[in-house]
Design a protein around this motif. Structure first.
Motif, PDB file in Angstrom:
ATOM      1  N   TYR A 103       0.812  -0.983  -0.107  1.00 36.82           N
ATOM      2  CA  TYR A 103      -0.020   0.082  -0.138  1.00 36.82           C
ATOM      3  C   TYR A 103       0.964   1.302   0.208  1.00 36.82           C
ATOM      4  O   TYR A 103       0.349   2.329  -0.149  1.00 36.82           O
ATOM      5  N   ARG A 154       4.116   3.128  -5.000  1.00 37.87           N
ATOM      6  CA  ARG A 154       3.587   3.856  -5.749  1.00 37.87           C
ATOM      7  C   ARG A 154       3.173   2.979  -7.395  1.00 37.87           C
ATOM      8  O   ARG A 154       3.769   2.480  -7.457  1.00 37.87           O
ATOM      9  N   SER A 155       1.913   3.248  -7.815  1.00 41.59           N
ATOM     10  CA  SER A 155       1.605   2.686  -9.013  1.00 41.59           C
ATOM     11  C   SER A 155       2.646   2.689 -10.130  1.00 41.59           C
ATOM     12  O   SER A 155       2.770   1.632 -10.979  1.00 41.59           O
ATOM     13  N   ASP A 156       3.203   4.067 -10.216  1.00 38.49           N
ATOM     14  CA  ASP A 156       4.177   4.133 -11.357  1.00 38.49           C
ATOM     15  C   ASP A 156       5.490   3.086 -11.081  1.00 38.49           C
ATOM     16  O   ASP A 156       6.242   2.564 -12.136  1.00 38.49           O
ATOM     17  N   LEU A 173       5.184   0.099  -9.763  1.00 38.39           N
ATOM     18  CA  LEU A 173       4.581  -1.044  -9.936  1.00 38.39           C
ATOM     19  C   LEU A 173       4.706  -1.210 -11.464  1.00 38.39           C
ATOM     20  O   LEU A 173       5.115  -2.494 -11.791  1.00 38.39           O
ATOM     21  N   HIS A 187      -4.548   7.065 -14.379  1.00 39.91           N
ATOM     22  CA  HIS A 187      -3.241   6.564 -14.253  1.00 39.91           C
ATOM     23  C   HIS A 187      -2.490   7.606 -13.338  1.00 39.91           C
ATOM     24  O   HIS A 187      -1.381   7.866 -13.426  1.00 39.91           O
ATOM     25  N   SER A 221      -1.376   6.749  -6.860  1.00 38.22           N
ATOM     26  CA  SER A 221      -2.091   5.516  -6.229  1.00 38.22           C
ATOM     27  C   SER A 221      -1.420   4.483  -5.957  1.00 38.22           C
ATOM     28  O   SER A 221      -0.246   4.316  -6.459  1.00 38.22           O
ATOM     29  N   SER A 222      -1.887   3.669  -5.032  1.00 36.02           N
ATOM     30  CA  SER A 222      -0.898   2.523  -4.508  1.00 36.02           C
ATOM     31  C   SER A 222      -0.881   1.232  -5.436  1.00 36.02           C
ATOM     32  O   SER A 222      -2.056   1.216  -6.433  1.00 36.02           O
ATOM     33  N   ALA A 223       0.150   0.470  -5.528  1.00 39.06           N
ATOM     34  CA  ALA A 223      -0.030  -0.547  -6.152  1.00 39.06           C
ATOM     35  C   ALA A 223      -1.223  -1.407  -6.097  1.00 39.06           C
ATOM     36  O   ALA A 223      -1.784  -1.978  -7.110  1.00 39.06           O
ATOM     37  N   VAL A 279      -4.156  -0.146  -7.841  1.00 39.33           N
ATOM     38  CA  VAL A 279      -4.164  -0.027  -9.372  1.00 39.33           C
ATOM     39  C   VAL A 279      -4.422  -1.613  -9.551  1.00 39.33           C
ATOM     40  O   VAL A 279      -5.067  -1.951 -10.674  1.00 39.33           O
ATOM     41  N   ALA A 280      -3.770  -2.377  -8.822  1.00 39.48           N
ATOM     42  CA  ALA A 280      -3.869  -3.784  -9.071  1.00 39.48           C
ATOM     43  C   ALA A 280      -5.345  -4.489  -9.216  1.00 39.48           C
ATOM     44  O   ALA A 280      -5.883  -5.217 -10.126  1.00 39.48           O
ATOM     45  N   ASN A 329      -7.485  -2.923 -12.241  1.00 39.27           N
ATOM     46  CA  ASN A 329      -7.334  -3.392 -13.253  1.00 39.27           C
ATOM     47  C   ASN A 329      -7.614  -5.007 -13.123  1.00 39.27           C
ATOM     48  O   ASN A 329      -7.848  -5.691 -14.335  1.00 39.27           O
TER      49      ASN A 329
END
Length: 441
Positions: A141, A144-146, A148, A183, A187-189, A192-193, A196
């Motif tokens: 948590y 960051r999503s980027d 990941l 995007h 956002s946390s990994a 985003v997981a 999607n």
């Protein structure tokens, strides 16, 4: 009803048994503070290494990576452990000197002789030509999503383990322009997981082995309304007593109340001070000093005979680094008895565990309530480091400040975080109203 240990064992076993046969892209495990995330990560990495070869483990900081390596070595001595590190971030000497641990900066030097390879997300992002069946992401948590996106090519499936109530990913760069976009790199990994892959299975660890029973109702309501959990200890297991009598100081009343109930709020008169509040700093340090002068002694299920508190058993948490700097300077000049206590920000206290914690409230002395100071994750970290008692130091007037919110921060049309900071602060303060000791005027 199963015991707390049985519930933990059952939850852990369910995760480990699901991994080898999982057909989804991953599995998410949510855990409250002190629920055994590190233990689960180590067990999962060991399980996956046995079934599918070398297992990469992704941590968010070098300290977390070093701690994981040590834990894997202690709990699974039969495994060959590697610490994948940057050139400028060498592993601690004790890890480098350990005969069972390989330390290297090149994945080519580690992958053929290691069962588990541990590194930070930023280091793993430098690997572009490898792929493994599984990856384990610790503190997912906070990722960051980027980040990941830069590491997702390394594995076919991922185990995400983390605490949904604590600090969100952060960046020193300006990111407001991304806040209403799908995007958004902040956002946390996990978010985003799941966005999607909405069919990803989600499991929870149901027991906190850190927090005392006195803390669970408040912490659960304020920060984990959708993830209920219980204490691993019973109320009689943990006591805090004093060998020496008090002298009717306000700080004595505070530590005595905290010993009885697990909570205390020391309220100073209302005044706008913003970051630097010398009176509040001294109050926090004096409370810590009184704990030691009074000979505070703690018992718990791990130490039923009790042990006398030492400075290393106490932590003081603050919001800003400048506050930490002033607290440390005051300690060095005026409080020699406190040498060895931990003083740090919420960001750096994540993962920390102490017998007693003293917290400078993020909104104390402020004239506005920015999103940074209202952040529920920051407040959660500060109030969930303790095994026996948490004492909060604050200026009066926070209820009025909250009622004057919303702040001047921009509002974005994105789903609201649960819980939101305003609600978490209100819940905490409403509970602490019955635990308030007023400073003398």
């Amino acid at each position: 009803m199963p015991s707390a240990q049985q519930q933990t064992d059952n939850a852990t076993r369910a995760v480990l048994e699901q991994l080898p046969t999982l057909t989804h892209h991953g599995l998410v495990v949510k855990a409250p503070p002190g629920a055994g995330k590190t233990t689960l990560v180590a067990q999962a990495a060991a399980t996956l290494a046995r079934s599918s070869g070398p297992c990469p483990v992704i941590a968010q900081t070098n300290n977390q990576a070093d701690h994981l390596v040590q834990r894997l070595t202690d709990d699974h001595p039969h495994l060959r452990i590697a610490r994948f590190t940057g050139v400028d971030n060498a592993a601690p000497h004790d890890l480098q000197a350990h005969t069972g641990i390989r330390v290297g900066t090149r994945i080519e030097d580690l992958e053929r002789t290691a069962d588990v390879i541990v590194g930070t997300a930023m280091k793993w992002a430098t690997v572009t030509d490898r792929r493994w069946p599984w990856g384990v992401i610790d503190e997912a948590y906070q990722m960051r999503s980027d980040t990941l996106l830069r590491t997702a090519h390394l594995f076919d499936q991922a185990l995400f383990v983390g605490d949904p109530g604590q600090l969100d990913p952060f960046s020193t760069a300006e990111t407001d322009r991304f806040a209403d976009m799908t995007h958004d790199p902040m956002s946390s990994a996990v978010a985003v997981a799941l966005a999607n892959n909405p069919d990803l299975p989600v499991r929870s660890l149901p027991v906190s082995w850190r927090l005392p029973a006195s803390a669970i109702p408040l912490i659960s309501e304020a920060f984990y309304p959708l993830t209920p959990f219980q204490a691993g200890s019973n109320a009689p297991d943990r006591t805090l007593t004093y060998l020496n009598a008090g002298i009717r100081l306000a700080t004595d009343h505070v530590i005595e109340h905290a010993a009885r109930t697990g909570w205390a709020l020391f309220e100073l008169p209302a005044r706008t001070t913003h970051h630097l509040d010398s009176e509040a700093f001294h109050a926090a340090l004096r409370i810590a000093e009184r704990l030691l002068i009074r000979g505070a002694t703690a018992t718990c299920e791990q130490n039923p005979g009790g042990h006398k508190l030492r400075p290393k058993d106490i932590a003081i948490g603050a919001t800003h680094r400048v506050q930490v700097g002033h607290l440390r300077a005051l300690l060095a000049r005026h409080y020699p008895l406190l040498h060895g206590i931990t003083i740090d920000t919420a960001n750096r206290l994540q993962g920390c565990e102490r017998t007693v914690t003293i917290v400078l409230h993020p909104l104390s002395g402020r004239s506005n309530a920015s999103a940074f100071h209202l952040d529920a994750g920051r407040l959660c970290v500060l109030t969930t480091r303790h095994r026996h008692a948490c004492i909060i130091v604050t200026r009066a007037g926070i209820f009025e400040l909250l009622d004057a919110h919303p702040s001047n921060d921009p509002v974005h049309p994105t789903p609201a975080k649960t819980p939101d900071g305003w609600g978490a602060h209100h819940t905490l303060l409403a509970h602490l109203a019955q635990h308030t000791i007023h400073a003398p005027t």
